[in-house]
Design an enzyme around this catalytic site. Sequence first.
Site, PDB file in Angstrom:
ATOM      1  N   LYS A   1     -12.258  -0.955  -1.279  1.00 48.28           N
ATOM      2  CA  LYS A   1     -11.423  -0.175  -2.207  1.00 48.28           C
ATOM      3  C   LYS A   1     -12.070  -0.177  -3.595  1.00 48.28           C
ATOM      4  CE  LYS A   1      -7.712  -0.306   0.954  1.00 48.28           C
ATOM      5  NZ  LYS A   1      -6.856  -1.180   1.714  1.00 48.28           N
TER       6      LYS A   1
ATOM      7  N   SER B   1       0.794  -1.226   0.000  1.00 49.86           N
ATOM      8  CA  SER B   1       0.000   0.000   0.000  1.00 49.86           C
ATOM      9  C   SER B   1       0.825   1.275   0.000  1.00 49.86           C
ATOM     10  CB  SER B   1      -0.962  -0.009   1.186  1.00 49.86           C
ATOM     11  OG  SER B   1      -0.286  -0.338   2.373  1.00 49.86           O
TER      12      SER B   1
ATOM     13  N   HIS C   1      -5.317  -3.931  -2.358  1.00 48.83           N
ATOM     14  CA  HIS C   1      -5.022  -2.900  -3.364  1.00 48.83           C
ATOM     15  C   HIS C   1      -4.843  -3.486  -4.760  1.00 48.83           C
ATOM     16  CE1 HIS C   1      -4.535   0.597  -0.765  1.00 48.83           C
ATOM     17  NE2 HIS C   1      -3.913  -0.192   0.097  1.00 48.83           N
TER      18      HIS C   1
END
Length: 393
Positions: free
Chosen positions: A237, A179, A207
């Site tokens: 996300k 990240s 991610h």
Amino acid sequence: MKIKDIPQKLADIRREDRFRAVHDLRMITASRGVDRSGKEYIVFNSNDYLGMTHEKEVEEAARNAVIYGTGSGGARLTSGAVFELSDLEKEIARFKHKEDAVIFNTGYMTNLGVLYALAGPGDVIFSDELNHASIVDGCRISRAAGKVYFHSDMGALEKLLEETPCQGQRFIVTDGVFSMDGDVADLPGLVKLKEKYDAFLIVDDAHATGVIGNTGRGTAEYYHMEGIDLQVGTLSKSLGAEGGFAAADRTITDYLRNCSRPFIFSTSISAVTGATALAALKLLEENPEKYMGALRRNTKYMKEGLTKAGISFLPGDTSIIPIVMGREEAAMEYAARCKERGILLSAIRPPSVPKGTSRIRLTVTAAHTRAELDKALEVMIDEIQGTRPVSPT
Ligand SMILES: *Cc1c(COP(=O)(O)O)cnc(C)c1O
């Protein structure tokens, strides 16, 4: 620490300029937010990579599901067993090429719940030094022995695997996309080692899902290979909702539903949240080019604009752009100046990143318009004088 010592602790935090507070922000589109005073910002520190939080079809799915209650009313094993979460588990399992998936309330709770349930005394967890805090905390509460290897260093990992005695199970745990640096884990190397040392491989694609691989399936697709035993991910996300998931063989997921305390003892996310993630996943699968294409084009445009202006950043195949500034104050002041001019960036400093590598972390999303990217470039380039970023090594 005694409770009466807290004022002193807080004073220390303030003196070191580390005091943090929440600054309310209301997102009016997937890329723009307003604060309480009405000041508007273009947002470059969101994880809403595909802009799903404001897609019409996703909003509509959320509105339609609200008739099943604004909250779930209980844990999944009792009254909170809303249809949408079981549907979502099936869809995620299919998307991730796994037999089954379990939904947790957040990505953070997923890592706690998985490591707590699967690992324990006698087991050893091998963890990348840059792994997300939720993996670190999951290792801690599992009470397994923890061994941290240098970031993505397969030689170091192999040495640890070789020299660490283990009567129980070995686990290797890694972020798929890291990240703070935006780089991708060495999956081929990890799979080779997990096979050689009979370890169980857990990859956290928080991610990576919706970001890498041609159709957004994540790290496995990026490398065109399988070999991940348990896939952790988040709905918060690229999928525009909140929640997390663990996808694996059915024996593992059944075990998690029976023995993972964060799954058992917490009220589940609602039908609204489940329907939101389902709708976002459907949009992504129906049209990966629309969402991931936009994300790739926007990222390329931003990186080219920065490069042309002589602003260097850490390389990587993702839309996380880390601009290393070195000193904490440099990163903080730069972010503050950009904010003043309506561009929201994150300044990241120790302990989130190693000392001397404080950085600006900018995330591009599919939702940014060309005009918004141009505005950000204009401000960022204009404000950079005097705070030249450190060249990546
Ligand atoms: C964001 C993130 C999480 C936490 O997910 P939430 O859904 O926000 O709780 C876990 N792991 C990694 C690698 C992350 O980046």
